[in-house]
Motif scaffolding. Sequence first.
Motif, PDB file in Angstrom:
ATOM      1  N   GLY A 140      26.249  13.745  19.991  1.00  8.04           N
ATOM      2  CA  GLY A 140      26.168  15.141  20.381  1.00  8.04           C
ATOM      3  C   GLY A 140      27.490  15.766  20.759  1.00  8.04           C
ATOM      4  N   ARG A 178      27.367  21.087  10.752  1.00  9.73           N
ATOM      5  CA  ARG A 178      27.952  20.402  11.902  1.00  9.73           C
ATOM      6  C   ARG A 178      29.480  20.346  11.847  1.00  9.73           C
ATOM      7  NH1 ARG A 178      27.111  15.216  12.701  1.00  9.73           N
ATOM      8  NH2 ARG A 178      26.768  14.694  10.501  1.00  9.73           N
ATOM      9  N   SER A 225      28.218  18.132  17.095  1.00  5.71           N
ATOM     10  CA  SER A 225      26.928  17.443  17.063  1.00  5.71           C
ATOM     11  C   SER A 225      27.048  16.070  16.420  1.00  5.71           C
ATOM     12  CB  SER A 225      25.890  18.301  16.325  1.00  5.71           C
ATOM     13  OG  SER A 225      25.750  19.567  16.938  1.00  5.71           O
ATOM     14  N   LYS A 259      26.962  12.252  15.367  1.00  4.63           N
ATOM     15  CA  LYS A 259      25.924  11.236  15.311  1.00  4.63           C
ATOM     16  C   LYS A 259      26.560   9.866  15.130  1.00  4.63           C
ATOM     17  CE  LYS A 259      22.839  14.430  12.848  1.00  4.63           C
ATOM     18  NZ  LYS A 259      22.041  14.626  11.600  1.00  4.63           N
TER      19      LYS A 259
END
Length: 116
Positions: free
Chosen positions: A15, A66, A84, A86
Amino acid sequence: QVQLVESGGGLAQPGGSLRLSCAASGSIVSTNTMGWYRRAPGKQRELVAVIAGGGDTNYADSVKGRFTISRDNAKNTVYLKMNSLKPEDTAVYYCYLQWNWNFDYWGQGTQVTVSS
């Protein structure tokens, strides 16, 4: 001769965000296409994002929405803003500059690790 120097990699939480930079120097003009590849262990090399000299961009489906690629032609620098993040984004990220159809210049890579 062209040299590419990458910076900005490191450790981020899921995040979170990071911004990668790639500075090009040498016998170039400011309109060369540039972009970013990434390679994760056990996975095929993936083209992440590309930006043409005039600013047109393309993104891998896995990062659309993103990541944002941008460039500062006056500085011969390309950026990759990664939001964001991951765990699947963990990889070595390589900057490249398109010299011609037969040859690209590559940076040495910068590690991005996304982990709790």
